[in-house]
Scaffold this motif. Structure first.
Motif, mmCIF file in Angstrom:
data_model
loop_
_atom_site.group_PDB
_atom_site.id
_atom_site.type_symbol
_atom_site.label_atom_id
_atom_site.label_comp_id
_atom_site.label_asym_id
_atom_site.label_seq_id
_atom_site.Cartn_x
_atom_site.Cartn_y
_atom_site.Cartn_z
ATOM 1 N N MET A 1 0.838 -1.193 0.000
ATOM 2 C CA MET A 1 0.000 0.000 0.000
ATOM 3 C C MET A 1 0.880 1.252 0.000
ATOM 4 O O MET A 1 1.821 1.353 0.778
ATOM 5 C CB MET A 1 -0.895 0.012 1.240
ATOM 6 N N PRO A 2 0.603 2.225 -0.902
ATOM 7 C CA PRO A 2 1.376 3.466 -0.894
ATOM 8 C C PRO A 2 0.981 4.329 0.298
ATOM 9 O O PRO A 2 -0.090 4.178 0.882
ATOM 10 C CB PRO A 2 0.968 4.127 -2.221
ATOM 11 N N LYS A 3 1.872 5.238 0.663
ATOM 12 C CA LYS A 3 1.559 6.157 1.759
ATOM 13 C C LYS A 3 0.406 7.072 1.350
ATOM 14 O O LYS A 3 0.198 7.341 0.164
ATOM 15 C CB LYS A 3 2.787 6.970 2.148
ATOM 16 N N ARG A 4 -0.358 7.525 2.345
ATOM 17 C CA ARG A 4 -1.483 8.432 2.113
ATOM 18 C C ARG A 4 -1.225 9.749 2.820
ATOM 19 O O ARG A 4 -0.742 9.772 3.953
ATOM 20 C CB ARG A 4 -2.799 7.845 2.632
ATOM 21 N N VAL A 5 -1.565 10.826 2.143
ATOM 22 C CA VAL A 5 -1.448 12.152 2.729
ATOM 23 C C VAL A 5 -2.801 12.841 2.610
ATOM 24 O O VAL A 5 -3.288 13.055 1.492
ATOM 25 C CB VAL A 5 -0.385 13.002 2.016
ATOM 26 N N LEU A 6 -3.414 13.152 3.734
ATOM 27 C CA LEU A 6 -4.683 13.868 3.730
ATOM 28 C C LEU A 6 -4.415 15.339 4.005
ATOM 29 O O LEU A 6 -4.102 15.730 5.127
ATOM 30 C CB LEU A 6 -5.638 13.288 4.774
ATOM 31 N N CYS A 7 -4.490 16.142 2.952
ATOM 32 C CA CYS A 7 -4.272 17.586 3.053
ATOM 33 C C CYS A 7 -5.618 18.267 3.255
ATOM 34 O O CYS A 7 -6.621 17.878 2.642
ATOM 35 C CB CYS A 7 -3.609 18.117 1.786
ATOM 36 N N SER A 8 -5.627 19.290 4.089
ATOM 37 C CA SER A 8 -6.892 19.941 4.403
ATOM 38 C C SER A 8 -6.685 21.432 4.630
ATOM 39 O O SER A 8 -5.718 21.842 5.292
ATOM 40 C CB SER A 8 -7.513 19.304 5.656
ATOM 41 N N TYR A 9 -7.595 22.219 4.076
ATOM 42 C CA TYR A 9 -7.620 23.656 4.348
ATOM 43 C C TYR A 9 -8.711 23.953 5.375
ATOM 44 O O TYR A 9 -9.877 23.616 5.167
ATOM 45 C CB TYR A 9 -7.922 24.446 3.084
ATOM 46 N N GLY A 10 -8.326 24.601 6.469
ATOM 47 C CA GLY A 10 -9.287 25.160 7.411
ATOM 48 C C GLY A 10 -9.337 26.657 7.188
ATOM 49 O O GLY A 10 -8.315 27.343 7.308
ATOM 50 N N VAL A 11 -10.508 27.174 6.844
ATOM 51 C CA VAL A 11 -10.656 28.583 6.490
ATOM 52 C C VAL A 11 -11.416 29.298 7.606
ATOM 53 O O VAL A 11 -12.584 28.999 7.848
ATOM 54 C CB VAL A 11 -11.411 28.735 5.148
ATOM 55 N N ASP A 12 -10.769 30.231 8.276
ATOM 56 C CA ASP A 12 -11.392 30.949 9.395
ATOM 57 C C ASP A 12 -12.038 32.240 8.885
ATOM 58 O O ASP A 12 -11.328 33.183 8.493
ATOM 59 C CB ASP A 12 -10.353 31.297 10.457
ATOM 60 N N ILE A 13 -13.378 32.285 8.930
ATOM 61 C CA ILE A 13 -14.089 33.473 8.438
ATOM 62 C C ILE A 13 -14.236 34.476 9.578
ATOM 63 O O ILE A 13 -15.332 34.745 10.066
ATOM 64 C CB ILE A 13 -15.477 33.100 7.857
ATOM 65 N N ASP A 14 -13.132 35.032 10.008
ATOM 66 C CA ASP A 14 -13.187 35.980 11.120
ATOM 67 C C ASP A 14 -13.982 37.232 10.746
ATOM 68 O O ASP A 14 -14.683 37.803 11.592
ATOM 69 C CB ASP A 14 -11.780 36.382 11.548
ATOM 70 N N ALA A 15 -13.827 37.668 9.493
ATOM 71 C CA ALA A 15 -14.571 38.823 8.977
ATOM 72 C C ALA A 15 -14.503 40.001 9.945
ATOM 73 O O ALA A 15 -13.440 40.336 10.458
ATOM 74 C CB ALA A 15 -16.009 38.415 8.655
ATOM 75 N N TYR A 235 9.554 17.014 4.491
ATOM 76 C CA TYR A 235 10.070 16.217 5.610
ATOM 77 C C TYR A 235 9.066 15.150 6.021
ATOM 78 O O TYR A 235 9.434 13.976 6.203
ATOM 79 C CB TYR A 235 10.390 17.112 6.802
ATOM 80 N N LEU A 236 7.810 15.532 6.188
ATOM 81 C CA LEU A 236 6.792 14.583 6.635
ATOM 82 C C LEU A 236 6.610 13.465 5.614
ATOM 83 O O LEU A 236 6.444 12.296 5.982
ATOM 84 C CB LEU A 236 5.471 15.308 6.879
ATOM 85 N N TYR A 237 6.646 13.805 4.336
ATOM 86 C CA TYR A 237 6.483 12.788 3.291
ATOM 87 C C TYR A 237 7.690 11.839 3.295
ATOM 88 O O TYR A 237 7.529 10.621 3.182
ATOM 89 C CB TYR A 237 6.325 13.452 1.934
ATOM 90 N N ARG A 238 8.885 12.407 3.431
ATOM 91 C CA ARG A 238 10.099 11.572 3.434
ATOM 92 C C ARG A 238 10.117 10.603 4.602
ATOM 93 O O ARG A 238 10.483 9.431 4.468
ATOM 94 C CB ARG A 238 11.332 12.474 3.492
ATOM 95 N N GLU A 239 9.704 11.067 5.788
ATOM 96 C CA GLU A 239 9.780 10.249 6.992
ATOM 97 C C GLU A 239 8.588 9.319 7.167
ATOM 98 O O GLU A 239 8.632 8.419 8.010
ATOM 99 C CB GLU A 239 9.901 11.152 8.220
ATOM 100 N N CYS A 240 7.531 9.520 6.407
ATOM 101 C CA CYS A 240 6.346 8.666 6.530
ATOM 102 C C CYS A 240 6.636 7.281 5.951
ATOM 103 O O CYS A 240 7.151 7.172 4.829
ATOM 104 C CB CYS A 240 5.174 9.317 5.786
ATOM 105 N N PRO A 241 6.350 6.205 6.674
ATOM 106 C CA PRO A 241 6.565 4.858 6.127
ATOM 107 C C PRO A 241 5.772 4.652 4.842
ATOM 108 O O PRO A 241 4.751 5.300 4.605
ATOM 109 C CB PRO A 241 6.051 3.943 7.245
ATOM 110 N N GLU A 242 6.235 3.725 4.022
ATOM 111 C CA GLU A 242 5.593 3.487 2.720
ATOM 112 C C GLU A 242 4.135 3.070 2.880
ATOM 113 O O GLU A 242 3.317 3.318 2.013
ATOM 114 C CB GLU A 242 6.369 2.422 1.940
#
Length: 307
Positions: A1-15, A235-242
């Motif tokens: 199984m290849p490594k998985r990376v879940l990228c996420s944007y949290g958008v704060d609508i402080d306005a 760095y995180l991608y390099r150090e993450c196990p396969e």
């Protein structure tokens, strides 16, 4: 199984809410109010176009004040399939509130967002990531499933420790040294999932100019921050196990990332990250679901301070 990376944007609508949260009693500056309106209108529209361009679903942490002031903008966000989460009522610094004030803010904010979006929010992020000892207890009390405010880890979800169940002694030099020379107790997990916060993946300090906030800069070259964010990912991608996984939660604000030069930085970053195998762009709600289902490794803080 290849490594998985879940990228996420949290958008704060402080306005506007972020500019009227005074702790000095001084009235809000009308120019700052206009900056908040820009974020709630122009900024939101530009970011929605950005997410459409790359087919990304994001999480919008929304002060209920912003939702009540700009309901049509919230409807746009919901209609495009994005998640809406909690971010206080008027961007109150939780650490300055009494327990009852915290409870009142949560109760009204949940009601406002639920009525407006048709869905009860599952996640919360503390305004300015300023939390209190009561935070975890109150999130559990109100049935909030995940938080995005703490920093025990930077790239793995975990069950948030409850400050009420662990203790530390503050260094009070007005007392004998023997009073404070003791280690903190072991950490005990709550039922709230933490999707880590990270000041080094936040657009506000480098790109927002505020004459009243010494921590902000405002004129940092976007390529400097782009490189900083890329190096964290590398760095995180390099150090993450396969066969492993990690999360990469980015925190932004429409009145900051809605500016042209920052939009261009996000475009470059997204296209660069998409060049890596195993990358998925998800809402924080999806991270929550996958972690609870055992599809993400995560870390544990139960029983000690070592992660």
């Amino acid at each position: 199984m290849p490594k998985r990376v879940l990228c996420s944007y949290g958008v704060d609508i402080d306005a506007v809410s972020g500019w009227i949260n005074t702790r000095t009693g001084a009235p809000a500056n009308p120019t700052d109010i206009s900056r908040g309106i820009f974020g709630a209108t122009v900024g939101i529209d530009r970011l929605l176009a950005l997410w459409d361009k790359y087919n990304i679903k994001t999480t919008w942490f929304t002060p209920a004040h912003s939702a009540e002031c700009f309901p049509n903008q919230i409807y746009k966000i919901v209609n495009k399939g994005h998640e809406v989460g909690l971010h206080g009522y008027a961007h109150e610094f939780v650490s300055t509130l009494s327990e009852q004030q915290q409870r009142d803010v949560l109760e009204k904010s949940i009601r406002v967002l639920t009525e407006m979006t048709g869905t009860r929010p599952r996640g919360w992020t503390a305004p300015a990531w300023s939390t209190s000892k009561e935070t975890v207890k109150l999130l559990e009390e109100f049935g909030i499933e995940y938080d995005h405010s703490f920093m025990h880890h930077d790239s793995q979800p975990y069950y948030l420790p409850d400050p009420y169940l662990s203790t530390h002694v503050e260094t009070d030099v007005s007392k004998p040294a023997s009073h404070w020379m003791t280690p903190m107790s072991t950490l005990k997990s709550s039922s709230v999932v933490e999707i880590p916060a990270n000041w080094h993946l936040d657009d506000w300090p480098p790109f927002q100019l505020s004459l009243s906030q010494p921590s902000t800069h405002g004129f940092v070259d976007t390529h400097v921050i782009e490189r900083l964010w890329k190096e964290q990912f590398e760095y995180l991608y390099r150090e993450c196990p396969e066969d492993g996984s990690f999360v990469f939660p980015i925190s932004i604000h429409p009145q900051v990332s809605g500016k042209p030069q920052v939009i261009l930085m996000h475009e470059r970053l997204i296209e660069w990250i998409n060049g890596y195998e195993g990358v998925e762009w998800v809402t924080m709600e999806q991270i929550l679901e996958e972690f609870k289902a055992g599809k993400l490794g995560g870390v544990s803080v139960e029983g000690g301070v070592d992660l």
